[in-house]
Motif scaffolding. Structure first.
Motif, PDB file in Angstrom:
ATOM      1  N   LEU A  18     114.299  18.215  69.712  1.00 48.15           N
ATOM      2  CA  LEU A  18     113.707  18.032  70.926  1.00 48.15           C
ATOM      3  C   LEU A  18     112.341  17.639  71.179  1.00 48.15           C
ATOM      4  O   LEU A  18     112.063  16.804  72.261  1.00 48.15           O
ATOM      5  CB  LEU A  18     113.395  19.769  71.580  1.00 48.15           C
ATOM      6  CG  LEU A  18     112.724  19.796  73.158  1.00 48.15           C
ATOM      7  CD1 LEU A  18     113.420  20.099  74.015  1.00 48.15           C
ATOM      8  CD2 LEU A  18     112.613  22.024  72.914  1.00 48.15           C
ATOM      9  N   SER A  19     111.628  17.646  69.858  1.00 46.51           N
ATOM     10  CA  SER A  19     110.355  16.498  70.280  1.00 46.51           C
ATOM     11  C   SER A  19     110.594  15.529  70.305  1.00 46.51           C
ATOM     12  O   SER A  19     109.671  14.761  71.286  1.00 46.51           O
ATOM     13  CB  SER A  19     109.524  17.015  69.340  1.00 46.51           C
ATOM     14  OG  SER A  19     110.332  16.599  68.212  1.00 46.51           O
ATOM     15  N   SER A  20     111.510  14.514  69.711  1.00 48.82           N
ATOM     16  CA  SER A  20     111.615  13.339  69.918  1.00 48.82           C
ATOM     17  C   SER A  20     112.245  12.845  71.389  1.00 48.82           C
ATOM     18  O   SER A  20     112.051  11.975  71.676  1.00 48.82           O
ATOM     19  CB  SER A  20     113.424  13.034  69.144  1.00 48.82           C
ATOM     20  OG  SER A  20     114.133  11.489  69.279  1.00 48.82           O
ATOM     21  N   TRP A  21     113.269  14.363  72.387  1.00 41.83           N
ATOM     22  CA  TRP A  21     113.605  13.850  73.188  1.00 41.83           C
ATOM     23  C   TRP A  21     112.813  13.823  74.212  1.00 41.83           C
ATOM     24  O   TRP A  21     113.132  13.066  74.906  1.00 41.83           O
ATOM     25  CB  TRP A  21     114.658  15.021  73.447  1.00 41.83           C
ATOM     26  CG  TRP A  21     115.388  14.463  75.224  1.00 41.83           C
ATOM     27  CD1 TRP A  21     115.292  12.922  75.631  1.00 41.83           C
ATOM     28  CD2 TRP A  21     115.646  15.144  75.990  1.00 41.83           C
ATOM     29  NE1 TRP A  21     116.507  13.520  76.565  1.00 41.83           N
ATOM     30  CE2 TRP A  21     116.283  15.107  77.380  1.00 41.83           C
ATOM     31  CE3 TRP A  21     115.725  16.625  76.514  1.00 41.83           C
ATOM     32  CZ2 TRP A  21     116.902  15.264  78.428  1.00 41.83           C
ATOM     33  CZ3 TRP A  21     115.491  17.572  77.530  1.00 41.83           C
ATOM     34  CH2 TRP A  21     116.461  16.366  78.250  1.00 41.83           C
ATOM     35  N   ILE A  22     111.623  14.580  73.746  1.00 42.65           N
ATOM     36  CA  ILE A  22     110.110  14.731  74.845  1.00 42.65           C
ATOM     37  C   ILE A  22     109.762  13.145  75.549  1.00 42.65           C
ATOM     38  O   ILE A  22     109.450  12.851  75.713  1.00 42.65           O
ATOM     39  CB  ILE A  22     109.824  16.284  74.531  1.00 42.65           C
ATOM     40  CG1 ILE A  22     111.136  17.524  74.853  1.00 42.65           C
ATOM     41  CG2 ILE A  22     108.106  15.464  75.799  1.00 42.65           C
ATOM     42  CD1 ILE A  22     110.652  17.040  76.239  1.00 42.65           C
ATOM     43  N   GLY A  23     109.464  12.711  73.275  1.00 42.45           N
ATOM     44  CA  GLY A  23     109.061  11.677  73.473  1.00 42.45           C
ATOM     45  C   GLY A  23     109.839  10.702  74.933  1.00 42.45           C
ATOM     46  O   GLY A  23     108.957   9.266  74.822  1.00 42.45           O
ATOM     47  N   ARG A  24     110.958  10.455  74.134  1.00 40.11           N
ATOM     48  CA  ARG A  24     111.452   9.660  75.086  1.00 40.11           C
ATOM     49  C   ARG A  24     111.729   9.595  76.499  1.00 40.11           C
ATOM     50  O   ARG A  24     111.399   8.721  77.136  1.00 40.11           O
ATOM     51  CB  ARG A  24     113.559   9.636  74.360  1.00 40.11           C
ATOM     52  CG  ARG A  24     113.026   8.683  73.122  1.00 40.11           C
ATOM     53  CD  ARG A  24     114.433   8.276  72.270  1.00 40.11           C
ATOM     54  NE  ARG A  24     115.409   9.353  72.589  1.00 40.11           N
ATOM     55  CZ  ARG A  24     116.713   9.100  73.150  1.00 40.11           C
ATOM     56  NH1 ARG A  24     116.359   7.951  74.023  1.00 40.11           N
ATOM     57  NH2 ARG A  24     117.339  10.223  73.800  1.00 40.11           N
ATOM     58  N   LEU A  25     111.111  10.881  76.424  1.00 38.95           N
ATOM     59  CA  LEU A  25     111.431  11.062  78.071  1.00 38.95           C
ATOM     60  C   LEU A  25     110.121  10.735  78.524  1.00 38.95           C
ATOM     61  O   LEU A  25     110.103   9.889  79.679  1.00 38.95           O
ATOM     62  CB  LEU A  25     111.734  12.472  78.348  1.00 38.95           C
ATOM     63  CG  LEU A  25     113.015  12.874  78.262  1.00 38.95           C
ATOM     64  CD1 LEU A  25     113.025  15.004  78.601  1.00 38.95           C
ATOM     65  CD2 LEU A  25     113.889  12.561  79.923  1.00 38.95           C
TER      66      LEU A  25
END
Length: 311
Positions: A18-25
């Motif tokens: 989740l933290s990876s996806w939030i960073g990409r968002l």
């Protein structure tokens, strides 16, 4: 209260954290992670990573903004390991896949955080440590892979007996000064591989492996007695096995060769040291799970060749 969906919403990769996806968002929407966390109602700019972390978040706001269901978001978090005896999930990115991160910068997958993960489940490439070792032998890699497989199986089946033995093995590794309980998720590649290999040995031939490590080290034996008083009988058994190892090898040598033969001027103490080296090489070649008689026979053959004894 619902909010408008984010203008740009790149879909999460399979098994993405989740933290990876939030960073990409955040990158796709041209803002910082802290700003995006505030907009999503995550609070204090901290992205939750474990399944028991998101309790205080505004689920309605988050789901509306990213256009994902609560179950989809929860599936991107790490499992709760609070009730497990051993620590097998890292809170930090201690390894990564060079191929996947080159293709998608900033990507981090969930299984990269697990102690037993050694290859990427997406592309099949070997995972790279944050601090790689200069040289790692194929033998150590194979032993570490066996330990990783045992670990994954024990966690998947919730085998409490095996998990307790793993915890005990890592405690012994810590006492020996070659690692600690978190070494299996260390950024140091060599430290992690050695810890995984130790776990593998602890599951198959724990007494023989411990005997090799403890031979001649009285201080460690005393420390083990102090830390594990409930396992005193096992410790004494290991200690006795380590003392008997050289005697068994010497007995095989004397049975196969007349006692009057000399080995190019070697004295008995040197022969004993040579026998120990032969034992270690035999274990290295055949593995800790090999038959005991096969280990002794192989060690005697190595000792004979290295010392120049003729039959």
């Amino acid at each position: 209260m619902n909010v408008k969906p984010l203008p740009f919403r790149p879909p999460p990769a399979r098994d993405e954290l989740l933290s990876s996806w939030i960073g990409r968002l955040a990158k796709a929407n041209h803002c910082s992670v802290e700003e995006l966390c505030g907009y999503l109602g995550l609070g204090q700019g901290r992205v939750p990573e474990r399944i028991n972390d998101p309790g205080e978040m505004d689920w309605a706001r988050l789901c509306s903004a990213v256009q994902r269901t609560r179950n989809e978001i929860a599936a991107m978090t790490l499992p709760d390991t609070v009730h497990h005896a051993v620590r097998y999930v890292s809170r930090h990115d201690f390894q990564y896949c060079p191929g996947c991160t080159e293709q998608t910068p900033g990507l981090a997958l969930r299984h990269w955080r697990f102690a037993w993960s050694m290859t990427c489940e997406t592309c099949g490439q070997s995972l790279a440590a944050k601090h790689p070792a200069e040289a790692v032998s194929d033998r150590l890699l194979a032993r570490a892979a066996r330990g990783a497989q045992v670990w994954e199986t024990a966690v998947a089946s919730n085998d409490l007996r095996r998990l307790r033995r793993m915890d005990l093995t890592l405690s012994i590794v810590s006492i020996l000064g070659v690692g600690n309980s978190a070494s299996v998720i260390s950024m140091n590649e060599l430290e992690r591989l050695m810890a995984l290999a130790a776990v593998g040995v602890g599951m198959t031939r724990p007494l023989l492996g411990a005997a090799i490590m403890l031979r001649g080290n009285g201080q460690v034996v005393r420390e083990l007695r102090r830390v594990f008083p409930q396992h005193r009988r096992v410790i004494e058994r290991v200690r006795g096995l380590s003392r008997d190892l050289d005697q068994q090898l010497t007995g095989l040598r004397e049975t196969g060769h007349p006692t009057g033969q000399e080995t190019h001027g070697m004295s008995r103490p040197n022969a004993s040291e040579s026998a120990l080296r032969a034992a270690r090489q035999a274990i290295s070649e055949l593995g800790h799970d090999a038959n005991r008689q096969a280990l002794l026979a192989r060690a005697d053959a190595i000792w004979t060749r290295s010392s120049g004894v003729k039959s």
